[in-house]
Enzyme design. Structure first.
Site, short mmCIF file in Angstrom:
data_model
loop_
_atom_site.label_atom_id
_atom_site.label_comp_id
_atom_site.label_asym_id
_atom_site.label_seq_id
_atom_site.Cartn_x
_atom_site.Cartn_y
_atom_site.Cartn_z
N ASN A 155 0.87 -1.18 0.00
CA ASN A 155 0.00 0.00 0.00
C ASN A 155 0.90 1.23 0.00
O ASN A 155 1.34 1.70 1.06
CB ASN A 155 -0.90 0.00 1.23
CG ASN A 155 -1.70 1.29 1.36
OD1 ASN A 155 -1.83 2.04 0.39
ND2 ASN A 155 -2.22 1.56 2.55
N PRO A 156 1.22 1.80 -1.17
CA PRO A 156 2.20 2.89 -1.23
C PRO A 156 1.74 4.18 -0.57
O PRO A 156 2.55 5.03 -0.23
CB PRO A 156 2.40 3.10 -2.74
CG PRO A 156 1.10 2.66 -3.34
CD PRO A 156 0.63 1.51 -2.48
N ASP B 273 -2.07 -1.95 9.65
CA ASP B 273 -3.14 -2.86 10.02
C ASP B 273 -4.23 -2.92 8.96
O ASP B 273 -4.86 -3.97 8.76
CB ASP B 273 -3.75 -2.43 11.36
CG ASP B 273 -2.73 -2.51 12.49
OD1 ASP B 273 -2.13 -3.57 12.65
OD2 ASP B 273 -2.55 -1.50 13.20
N GLU C 229 -7.07 -6.31 4.92
CA GLU C 229 -7.55 -6.66 3.59
C GLU C 229 -6.96 -7.99 3.12
O GLU C 229 -7.65 -8.79 2.48
CB GLU C 229 -7.21 -5.54 2.61
CG GLU C 229 -8.02 -4.27 2.84
CD GLU C 229 -7.93 -3.30 1.67
OE1 GLU C 229 -7.43 -3.71 0.59
OE2 GLU C 229 -8.37 -2.15 1.82
N GLY D 233 2.98 0.89 8.39
CA GLY D 233 1.78 1.71 8.41
C GLY D 233 1.76 2.71 9.55
O GLY D 233 2.76 2.96 10.22
N THR D 234 0.56 3.27 9.78
CA THR D 234 0.40 4.30 10.81
C THR D 234 0.43 3.69 12.21
O THR D 234 1.19 4.13 13.08
CB THR D 234 -0.93 5.05 10.59
OG1 THR D 234 -0.93 5.63 9.29
CG2 THR D 234 -1.10 6.14 11.63
N GLY D 235 -0.41 2.66 12.44
CA GLY D 235 -0.54 2.14 13.79
C GLY D 235 0.28 0.90 14.06
O GLY D 235 0.95 0.78 15.07
N ASP E 45 -10.60 -3.99 12.90
CA ASP E 45 -9.26 -3.62 12.44
C ASP E 45 -9.25 -2.22 11.85
O ASP E 45 -8.54 -1.93 10.87
CB ASP E 45 -8.75 -4.62 11.40
CG ASP E 45 -8.55 -6.02 11.97
OD1 ASP E 45 -8.58 -6.16 13.20
OD2 ASP E 45 -8.39 -6.97 11.17
#
Length: 383
Positions: free
Chosen positions: A50-51, A111, A116, A173-175, A361
């Site tokens: 996921n860019p 996450d 996905e 990712g973010t979290g 999620d």
């Protein structure tokens, strides 16, 4: 061989040549090296990237990771890169990779990307399998209405196990809340090392059933009411990093009212829970950017931990926020915890006109009622 390209959604053509697909039982790069004298088999690894994750940082860091990834795995594995450009595309890519006989699907992101990928292991309430009829996939299982039937079908598929598609996460990712349960650092190089070593563990998956809807699956935490609404709003502020969860919570509080709910545990009797602020159903421990909301949950123990917060006011969250983050909130008044294999939740009565939000999620799913069922040991994960 290094296969690098962009795949949008479910592809019409195989991600890699069919002639290269074989059945094997060990993903370890070291084990692959020891077998090279007797077999030229190369593993097919699909990396779903996921860019746009973490405000574009995922795509940038992924490019710098590729040389190290090839140095650790490239001599023994076919590395296929599939880049998403929008929501839910990783689901279709995962399904197509499994159907084409991939040996492992690796989520590169946070996450949301992992969520996905997990949902891509299922389609129409059934496990996705290879198009090659000689393989039997054991990575996932659809949900049946009865908990007893659910367990029976899990055991049946595991007994017929012949071929396993592995899953892994490279946290960018973010979290990255799911990684915290395993004590993984937010270090993609360490994740690649884990992938090369190939140590595996079966993990549980949560399934959510809603009336007239396809089953939905989660690997981390599903939640209801205030926390779900906060997550819904937080998704609009991802550009602020982990601060988005605080902003989302503040916005959710403006219109929040505690609600009376009914909850059924393990197909037992309905029980009333008055003035519910939030219900959190954990397959793993953390959500909301590091909040240890279900501290006793683990995705290998065959049960959920359900934590219910009742009659919380806005100032309760401020005063007890540190307890929510370090996992000591179970001793707080109006907080209860229970272990369960299936959980049904519905509204007992409406207070005002607000519907009760449901998410899993971090993805908004809709509103109550919902049923949650644990699917034990249905996916093999590289740990």
């Amino acid at each position: 061989m290094f296969c690098q390209g962009t795949v949008i959604g479910a592809t019409a053509k195989p991600l890699f040549p069919r002639s290269e697909l074989h059945m094997a039982s060990d993903l370890s790069a070291d084990a692959l090296i020891s077998r090279r004298a007797s077999s030229s088999r190369r593993r097919d690894l699909v990396f779903i990237v996921n860019p746009k994750g973490a405000n574009g940082r995922t795509g940038q860091e992924w490019k710098t990771l590729l040389p190290y990834l090839k140095s650790r795995l490239g001599s023994d594995c076919n590395i296929c890169e599939s880049v998403t450009s929008g929501p839910r595309q990783a689901i279709g890519i995962t399904r197509e990779a499994i159907r084409d006989g991939a040996d492992a699907v690796i989520a590169v992101g946070g996450d949301g990307t992992l969520h996905e990928v997990v949902n891509g292991f299922f389609c129409n309430g059934e496990p996705v399998t290879s198009r090659d009829s000689s393989f039997t996939s054991t990575t996932a299982l659809g949900v049946s209405v009865s908990l007893a039937l659910c367990n029976m079908f899990v055991n049946l598929i595991l007994q017929k196990s012949k071929f396993v598609i592995y899953m892994q996460l490279i946290p960018l990712g973010t979290g990255s809340d799911f990684a915290r349960t395993f004590g993984w650092k937010n270090d993609p190089y360490e994740a690649i090392d884990r992938l090369a070593k190939g140590e595996r563990r079966r993990i549980d998956i949560g399934a959510i059933r809603r009336e007239n809807e396809e089953s939905h699956y989660f690997v981390n935490v599903a939640d209801i009411h205030l926390s779900a609404k906060a997550g819904y709003y937080a998704s609009r502020y991802k550009k602020f990093g982990n601060l988005c969860y605080v902003i989302g919570a503040l916005q959710a509080f403006f219109s929040h009212k505690n609600q009376n709910l009914r909850i059924k545990i393990n197909d037992g009797e309905w029980e009333s829970y008055p003035k519910v602020t939030a219900v959190c159903i954990g397959n793993a421990k953390y959500f909301g950017g590091g909040m240890k909301i279900t501290p006793n949950a683990h995705p290998s123990n065959g049960t959920f931990e359900m934590v219910v917060l009742q009659d919380f006011k806005w100032y309760d969250f401020i005063l007890k926020l540190h307890k929510l983050y370090n996992g000591t909130h179970l001793s707080v008044h109006n907080v209860s915890s229970i272990s369960a294999r299936s959980i049904e939740v519905e509204e007992e009565e409406m207070v005002g006109s607000e519907s009760i939000y449901v998410q899993s999620d971090g993805e908004f799913l809709g509103f109550l009622p919902s049923k949650f069922c644990i699917l034990p040991s249905v996916i093999e994960m590289i740990v």
